[in-house]
Design an enzyme around this catalytic site. Structure first.
Site, PDB file in Angstrom:
ATOM      1  N   SER A  98       0.797  -1.222   0.000  1.00  0.00           N
ATOM      2  CA  SER A  98       0.000   0.000   0.000  1.00  0.00           C
ATOM      3  C   SER A  98       0.836   1.282   0.000  1.00  0.00           C
ATOM      4  O   SER A  98       1.604   1.503  -0.906  1.00  0.00           O
ATOM      5  CB  SER A  98      -0.955  -0.052   1.182  1.00  0.00           C
ATOM      6  N   HIS A  99       0.698   2.072   1.063  1.00  0.00           N
ATOM      7  CA  HIS A  99       1.373   3.374   1.096  1.00  0.00           C
ATOM      8  C   HIS A  99       2.831   3.260   1.544  1.00  0.00           C
ATOM      9  O   HIS A  99       3.547   4.253   1.547  1.00  0.00           O
ATOM     10  CB  HIS A  99       0.622   4.296   2.066  1.00  0.00           C
ATOM     11  N   ASP A 102      -2.867   6.260  -3.348  1.00  0.00           N
ATOM     12  CA  ASP A 102      -1.688   5.604  -2.768  1.00  0.00           C
ATOM     13  C   ASP A 102      -1.154   4.474  -3.650  1.00  0.00           C
ATOM     14  O   ASP A 102      -1.611   4.276  -4.774  1.00  0.00           O
ATOM     15  CB  ASP A 102      -2.005   5.097  -1.356  1.00  0.00           C
ATOM     16  N   ASP A 132      -1.477   1.238  -3.880  1.00  0.00           N
ATOM     17  CA  ASP A 132      -2.360   0.239  -4.477  1.00  0.00           C
ATOM     18  C   ASP A 132      -3.726   0.802  -4.875  1.00  0.00           C
ATOM     19  O   ASP A 132      -4.632   0.052  -5.219  1.00  0.00           O
ATOM     20  CB  ASP A 132      -2.537  -0.952  -3.528  1.00  0.00           C
ATOM     21  N   ASP A 139      -6.167   2.374  -3.222  1.00  0.00           N
ATOM     22  CA  ASP A 139      -7.394   2.334  -2.420  1.00  0.00           C
ATOM     23  C   ASP A 139      -7.584   3.571  -1.544  1.00  0.00           C
ATOM     24  O   ASP A 139      -8.641   3.753  -0.951  1.00  0.00           O
ATOM     25  CB  ASP A 139      -7.486   1.037  -1.594  1.00  0.00           C
ATOM     26  N   ARG A 140      -6.562   4.414  -1.440  1.00  0.00           N
ATOM     27  CA  ARG A 140      -6.720   5.627  -0.624  1.00  0.00           C
ATOM     28  C   ARG A 140      -6.901   6.855  -1.502  1.00  0.00           C
ATOM     29  O   ARG A 140      -6.511   6.847  -2.675  1.00  0.00           O
ATOM     30  CB  ARG A 140      -5.487   5.863   0.241  1.00  0.00           C
ATOM     31  N   LYS A 175     -11.672  -0.183   0.102  1.00  0.00           N
ATOM     32  CA  LYS A 175     -11.732   1.246  -0.099  1.00  0.00           C
ATOM     33  C   LYS A 175     -11.249   1.535  -1.507  1.00  0.00           C
ATOM     34  O   LYS A 175     -10.551   0.721  -2.110  1.00  0.00           O
ATOM     35  CB  LYS A 175     -10.922   1.978   0.958  1.00  0.00           C
TER      36      LYS A 175
END
Ligand code: VG1
Ligand code: CO
Length: 543
Positions: A113-114, A277, A279, A281-282, A376
């Protein structure tokens, strides 16, 4: 397909956190490490014989090689098929959608992710179930248990699969279908939002900047915003996924998305800014000279979602993670709908979404989503914002002002103390936990404590109880502080201190957040003794 099982033994520490397993890339690349975890996942979910699974990731360093290993292991474990994004790419929400659309048994998503990417940075792997959402706590526990008992794994001896070409090939008895990672997701977005209206907004001269942070949303944002909706070329910046995210943290917050923030706070700022981000999702939302906290963004989306075709008939209910501010609660109360409070992490929204109890959910960490997938979804949130801006004719500043006027303003900030020695972080949490019961009714720094407890969640759908989800202290007048330890880091511990204060005085709605929150910060530091126990002067990241 024919193969000899490989003998192995348990590797310590393969415990999934808030969102799957996250480790240093070099750790994941150690002999048997990835294989052990993948086999444990397969065993933990009860096998994959005859099943089809989705596989894809955010394109970070080792993504491609890890996918080849997973495919050979799926084939050796008797899977019937794998659906893979071209080039090994799939954003997390796109993977969730593919699982649902194709009715697969689930999927492997490769992402930290992030967290930064590269051989000296981080890598991650998580499993999503047939509903498209992150494995539940119960399934996660089974996967972890399997990692402690594993004695062999299965991997086919085969050539690498060509992931660059769209089409179907065979890997032994398993079919591998390489798909366009963007097409299905883009079609889903078009089915939810009023694309002609958003297009007209761009035609009218509305200017936007979208920072893909060298991560996976680049191709999605370019295809949807520029090629379909007619945003000017160059609207999407840092749009080519790179294995190390251009050397940065693909974390859409005011600290790491500094280029975008500078532009949005400069002369001639565009009308709307957003970032996503690693991946996808943010989301971060920022207007000209105005950062929108994720908690306020969730509240605005809840208040105006009916402006988008998919939500025109209203929301069944909303949910937020516990540390997220109470802004959305106030919107939900006004609409007469239920607002659920869940532990941190998207896996806790799955049951509520599946049961149709909520339509929208979100977290203070820049995650917002709806029942269209079970993750998300960064670009979805951006498109819902665009739909709202186009339909209301209001600016970001107008929408913010109206939210605060109508519901009061929940001043909000999160202070992260990263890379704290694990023992010291636990000392902070244990010390405070031990004092919780005696705090109610006492005063600290001029604030009176209303309640103090450790958050536990009873899932209203399946009754599962999850304990130890954060220490929270509420003050008279609606201020609150929450302490919890991060479950996504790969070194040391991160203490997150979440601060909130409700202000309903119409004259006091435009203070700088740090000022409005100062009494709460002081009280929180005094209560936790955080500075002395960690030896730290202040947080490394404030969002
Ligand atoms: C963080 C966030 C949490 C989010 C999780 C996964 O977890 O606080 O809200 O769900 O990351 O998001 P933690 O345990 O570090 O606080 V992502 O986009 O990193 O998959
Ligand atoms: Co993410």
């Amino acid at each position: 397909m024919p193969h000899e099982p490989v003998t192995t033994k348990p590797i310590e520490g393969q415990k999934p956190g808030t969102s799957g397993l996250r480790k240093k890339t070099r750790t994941i690349m150690e002999p048997h490490y990835l294989e052990n975890y993948v086999q444990s996942t397969i065993d933990g979910i009860g096998g994959v014989s005859g099943a089809t699974l989705v596989v894809g990731g955010d394109g970070r360093y080792f993504n491609d090689r890890a996918i080849q290993v997973i495919l050979r292991m799926l084939a050796a474990n008797g899977a019937a098929g794998a659906i893979v994004g071209q080039g090994g790419l799939l954003s997390t929400p796109a993977a969730s959608h593919l699982i649902r659309k194709r009715g697969t048994a689930g999927g492997f998503i490769l992402s930290a992710s992030h967290n930064p990417g590269g051989i000296d940075a981080d890598f991650g792997l998580k499993f999503n179930g047939p509903n498209g959402g992150p494995a539940s706590e119960a399934v996660t526990a089974k996967i972890f248990e399997a990692t402690t008992k594993i004695s062999a794994y299965h991997i086919a001896e085969a050539q690498e699969v060509d992931l660059g070409t769209i089409g179907t090939t065979a890997l032994g008895g398993m079919s591998v279908e390489v798909v366009d990672p963007v097409a299905d997701y883009a079609a889903l977005m078009e089915s939810l939002f009023d694309f002609p209206k958003i297009k007209a907004l761009f035609t009218s001269g509305f200017r936007m900047r979208f920072d893909a942070m060298h991560a996976v949303t680049g191709p999605y944002a370019t295809a949807i915003l520029e090629d379909t909706l007619g945003a000017a070329k160059g609207t999407v910046i840092n749009g080519t996924p790179s294995p190390d995210f251009g050397g940065g943290h693909p974390d859409p917050n005011p600290v790491w998305a500094k280029t975008l923030m500078d532009e949005m706070y400069g002369d001639d700022a565009p009308d709307f800014g957003a970032a996503s981000d690693g991946d996808g999702d943010r989301n971060m939302i920022v207007g000209p000279h105005q950062y929108v906290t994720p908690s306020d963004s969730l509240a605005i989306l809840a208040a105006h979602a009916h402006r988008a075709p998919a939500y025109a008939s209203g929301l069944a209910g909303v949910a937020r993670s516990m540390p997220t501010s109470g802004a959305v609660d106030r919107v939900a109360a006004a609409q007469g709908i239920e607002c659920y409070e869940t532990p941190t992490g998207w896996k806790f929204f799955g049951n509520l979404l599946d049961a149709g109890r909520v339509t929208l959910c979100g977290e203070e960490s820049a995650g917002t989503g709806s029942d269209h997938v079970r993750e998300k979804d960064g670009l979805w949130a951006v498109l819902l914002w665009l739909n709202i801006l186009a339909d209301s004719g209001q600016s970001v500043a107008d929408l913010m002002a109206a939210l605060w006027r109508d519901y009061g303003r929940c001043y909000y900030s999160r202070h992260d103390y990263e890379d704290v020695e694990s023992d010291r972080a636990h000392a902070v949490m244990n010390g405070l936990r031990a004092r919780l019961a005696s705090l109610s009714g006492t005063q600290v720094g001029g604030l009176t404590i209303n309640f103090a407890d450790e958050f536990a969640y009873d899932d209203p759908v399946d009754g599962a109880r999850t304990e130890g989800q954060g220490l929270r202290i509420g003050f008279e007048g609606g201020a609150r502080v929450v302490f919890r330890l991060s479950g996504t880091g790969t070194v040391g511990a991160t203490i997150r201190m979440y601060l909130e204060r409700l202000e309903t005085d119409p004259e006091a709605l435009s203070q700088p957040a740090e000022e409005a929150l100062r009494p709460v910060v002081d009280a929180a530091l005094a209560l936790s003794d955080l500075k002395a126990l960690t030896g730290r002067d202040g947080p490394n990241v404030i969002t």
